[in-house]
Structure formats: C-alpha cells, structure tokens
Design an enzyme around this catalytic site. Structure first.
Site, PDB file in Angstrom:
ATOM      1  CD  GLU A 163      -0.695   1.203   3.072  1.00 49.20           C
ATOM      2  OE1 GLU A 163      -2.251   0.413   3.603  1.00 49.20           O
ATOM      3  OE2 GLU A 163      -0.766   2.281   3.990  1.00 49.20           O
TER       4      GLU A 163
ATOM      5  CE  LYS B 147      -6.495  -5.215  22.223  1.00 53.63           C
ATOM      6  NZ  LYS B 147      -7.419  -4.280  22.649  1.00 53.63           N
TER       7      LYS B 147
ATOM      8  CG  HIS C 194      -2.435  -8.991   9.519  1.00 55.98           C
ATOM      9  ND1 HIS C 194      -1.562  -8.399   8.821  1.00 55.98           N
ATOM     10  CD2 HIS C 194      -3.027  -8.082   9.891  1.00 55.98           C
ATOM     11  CE1 HIS C 194      -1.671  -6.999   9.082  1.00 55.98           C
ATOM     12  NE2 HIS C 194      -2.882  -7.118   9.819  1.00 55.98           N
TER      13      HIS C 194
ATOM     14  CB  CYS D 206      -2.556  -5.758   5.536  1.00 56.77           C
ATOM     15  SG  CYS D 206      -1.761  -4.243   6.498  1.00 56.77           S
TER      16      CYS D 206
ATOM     17  NE  ARG E  95     -14.509  -0.108  21.069  1.00 58.46           N
ATOM     18  CZ  ARG E  95     -13.994  -0.803  21.864  1.00 58.46           C
ATOM     19  NH1 ARG E  95     -12.685   0.068  22.506  1.00 58.46           N
ATOM     20  NH2 ARG E  95     -14.420  -1.820  22.721  1.00 58.46           N
TER      21      ARG E  95
END
Lengths: 351, 137
Positions: free
Chosen positions: A84, A244, A239, A116, A204
């Site tokens: 990208e 987290k 990925h 990605c 989010r």
C-alpha cells in the site's frame, strides 16, 4: 466451501525477508502524544532509513529468496509486488525489482494492492500461474513502509519491512502448499483516498467485523475443509496489526502460544502491512523442521483474508541458512527517537 | 528532464547489479565497463561480468556540504570500495554511523534511493554499501 487446490502441486522454492535496522519504541510515541501515559500496543516498530522504500525493501527480500532458491532469475515468469506504499502512484515497483534481480525482459510484472493482504495475493496467484504451467517460477513480494498519521493510534505500529517468495514445482520446494482459501467482503474498516498521504480507519470497527470476522472465518474454513484442528499444526501465523489481535484470534481457534510465538513479530517490529503475515512465515520457515504443518492467514482491510496450509519438506534444512534469517535482521536493532523518525520518514513539510 | 532520465536509465545494470566487464585477453575485471582494458589495453568486445558486491572500505570522507539533490542525506560518508574482484569504486555508505566507518571495514552492496528529482520527478536507485550483515549460523 471451495478451497483453492491446484491440480499440480507447487510450493516455496525460496523465501527471503528484510527488516530495516531502525526501531522506534512505542513508549517514545506515547511520550510525544500522550504525556507518556497509557498502555502501548507493542514494544517497538521497525522504521525504514531515509534511503529506503517499498522497492528497496522488496528487492533485498527478493535477493534473499533467490539466494535460497538458487535458480536462474531469467526463469522467473512473473514478478509481483503487493503493497500500500508503492513509491510511485503510476509506475510499477515490480519492473525495478525485476530489472535489479536480472529477470527482465521476458517476465510479467505487476503491482498489487489490497491493504495488508496484497502480499499473500501475489503468492496465491503465483500458485495458479506455476501450477497451470504458465511459468516455472513466480516471485511474489509483500512489502511496505506503512505511514501512520502523527498522533493517530496507528503511529504506534505502522512499520517497514517485507518478504519475498519464489513459487515453483513441488519437487524443488522447501514447503508445499496443501491448499489455500480466500474470504472477502465489502467492509470499509481502513482506507486511503488517492490524493491523501495518511490512511483513515474506523477505529473500533477495525476489530470484530473486520479483522476477527475475516481471519477467524478463513482459518476455520480452511481447517474444517481439510479435516484439521489446531493440534495438527506445528506453527500458525495470523496477520499481526498489534500483539493483542493475533493472540486473541489464535487462542479462539484453539492454538497455544508455542504454536504462534515464532511467527508473531509485531511486538518487536510492528505491523509491516503487506509484509506482516508473510514476514512471520519467514521466521517460521527459518526454524521449521521437515514435516511441519503450517497455517498462515493474512488480513487486508476492505476487507479479506487469504489462508494457506503448507507442509515443510526435507529440503527446508539445507535452504534455511543460504541467506540472512529474519532473526538476523531483527537483531541489528538501532533505537531512534521521535525526531529522527520524523526526519527519516519525511514527516516535516517545509513550505 | 528527458535527457536526464535517459542518462540514468542507461546505467541501470551498473547501478542495480554491479555489472561491469571482464577482459577476454588478460581476464582483468573492470567496473564501470570500459571500451579498452585498463590493464592490457585490449579493445575487443568485453563480456559482461556481475560483481559479487562484497568488498572493503579503502578510504572514506564524510560530506557535510552536500551537492544539490543530496542535501537531505547530509552528513553522509562516501567511500572508495575495494571490490573482492579487484576494482575500486566510489559509493555512499548506508546503515552505519559516520563515526563508525574504518578503513578495511568489510562491506556489501545494497540497492537504495540515491536521490529523487523533487516531489514529481523520478526516483534514482543505485548501489550503496553497508557493513557486511552479521549472520548467525
């Protein structure tokens, strides 16, 4: 659900990685924008030097892949680069890399984009290209010099790095693709319009409906269709936009830390976008043993996931040290401060 | 602008892959390519030779007042590199602090941005040298 399984088996003949030497600690970003307070998503991220971009990163990865493949670059029928952050909006990165490795002029060159997951797309297409007899080898690359808007949450993690894979016949391969699978929907969690420098994101919204829905679905479907559970895999690479997300998804899929720890690089190099999952895969291939079964799943915003199941062959051990390992690049760490980062990544506009 | 593009484009194989020549008569290896052998003066057509990219720092200097197009990199170190195959060439060093450079330092070729022709021009890529990567085996 239809898996992508070529009629002729193909695999990875050579792979290579590249990570720039500079590291920006996440605490340094927090010092500038948050008074140094609050939690940070990773320890630090890799930052390209002032003379590095997606082409130079992709090229060094490609040279390392060639060193492991030990093939004549004139036999590479396609050079594809997913990113990208291509250096030009119009003018391919792939032709520069093809020229620099000696693959020109009888080759196919193209640049790919899907946030990605642009890197894994080149591998998936390369499997079909080689299996269909269109070319003996395809070079697929994922590389990025990802840019986060100063002060944005992404600035903690948006990093530089890349990986390259040479796809070829199964009998020459260090790992063979058992199957792959793609899962895509129109989910606008992250984007960049043509004339803007920094991407925007849905905050989010990038979690549940985007990353987790696609990564979990692609992983579950490819394992179910092949009749596997998490216990069948030696390694898993998901990925990794932070620490987290892949840890949570990995645990929910039934994997344990020992299976993901080798390929989870984001805590120490950040999110290398199109390079992220396939850089994790290079770290796994660097230490994998013959017979190891590996699950690798990318995620690209917009959104989609490509999932691959690979089996390492007897050839893997003789190939691992023909080029620098991913750990070699991680080890040559030079810490920089925010001001140096601003200079190196050209964030000062003097007008 | 067009002349400038062609001037750089002609050097692609030298700049990207260190392609020089080897004299068919005496075997000496040359970089950049020459019409006449630098050793035996033979002027027959010389085949291409791709250098390994490995060498060592022969001498160096640090540039503080950079010429146009290179100001953004300053201060940077330019070195004479003695290639393993013999020739000396001039190149910028990268991935190293200027204060860490030493004569005899083992180096290897990498391809990096040399400069850009402004915000809208082409990007010129070419060889630089960095300290040889420590590789764990």
């Amino acid at each position: 659900m239809p898996l992508m399984k070529p009629k002729t088996e193909v695999g990875i003949v050579g792979y290579g990685s590249y990570i720039p030497r500079y590291r920006l600690p996440a605490r340094e970003v927090a010092r500038i924008w948050n008074d140094g307070e609050g939690s940070v998503p990773i320890k630090e991220k890799a930052v390209g030097g002032p003379d590095e971009d997606t082409m130079t990163i992709g090229l060094e990865s490609a040279r390392n892949a060639l060193a492991r493949a030990q093939i004549n670059p004139q036999n590479i029928g396609a050079v594809w680069v997913g990113s990208e952050s291509h250096p030009y909006a119009v003018k391919p990165t792939s032709t520069i890399i093809a020229e620099a490795i000696g693959a020109t002029p009888s080759t196919q060159g193209a640049d790919w984009q899907f946030a990605c997951k642009a890197g894994t797309e080149t591998i998936q297409a390369g499997i079909g290209f080689v299996a269909g007899g269109m070319a003996p080898y395809v070079l697929g690359i994922g590389a990025d010099t990802a840019q986060g808007r100063p002060g944005d949450a992404l600035e903690f993690t948006a990093a530089s790095g890349g990986a390259a894979y040479i796809i070829g016949a199964a009998e020459e391969s260090l790992a063979i693709f058992e199957a792959s699978y793609s899962y895509v929907t129109d989910t606008p969690d992250f984007w960049r319009r043509p004339t803007t420098h920094y991407p925007s994101h849905g905050q989010r919204f990038t979690g549940e409906p985007a990353y987790f829905q696609h990564v979990m679905s692609a992983s579950e479907i490819i394992m179910e269709e092949l009749g596997y559970t998490a216990k069948d895999f030696a390694h898993v690479i998901l990925h990794q936009p932070n620490r987290k997300f892949p840890e949570r998804a990995g645990a929910a899929l039934g994997f344990e830390k020992a299976q993901w720890v080798t390929g989870l690089l984001s805590p120490i190099i950040g999110n290398t976008y199109a390079g992220a999952s396939i850089l994790g895969l290079t770290a796994v291939l660097d230490i994998a043993k013959p017979g190891d079964k590996i699950l690798c799943v990318s995620f690209g915003s917009g959104a989609g996931s490509d999932a691959f199941v690979l089996n390492a062959t007897d050839k893997i051990t003789e190939k691992q040290h023909l080029a620098p390992t991913t750990q070699d690049y991680i080890n040559r760490r030079v810490e920089i401060d925010y001001a140096t980062y601003v200079r190196y990544r050209n964030k000062l506009k003097m007008h | 602008m067009a002349t400038e593009i062609a001037r750089h484009w002609r050097l692609n194989s030298q700049r990207y892959r260190l392609v020089g020549e080897v004299c068919p008569k005496c075997g000496v290896k040359m970089f950049p390519p020459r019409d006449v052998c630098t050793d035996c003066l033979d002027d027959s057509r010389q085949p291409d030779f791709e250098f390994s990219g490995h060498g060592e720092v022969y001498s160096f200097t640090t540039v503080h007042n950079a010429p146009e197009g290179y100001q953004e990199s300053a201060p940077y170190t330019v070195a004479l590199i003695k290639l393993e195959e013999g020739p000396l060439l001039t190149a910028q060093l990268t991935d190293v602090e200027n204060s860490e450079v030493e004569i005899g330092m083992p180096v290897e070729m990498v391809t990096r941005k040399l400069r850009t022709q402004g915000e809208e021009g082409v990007i010129i890529y070419g060889y630089k040298f960095r300290p040889r990567l420590p590789v764990a085996h």
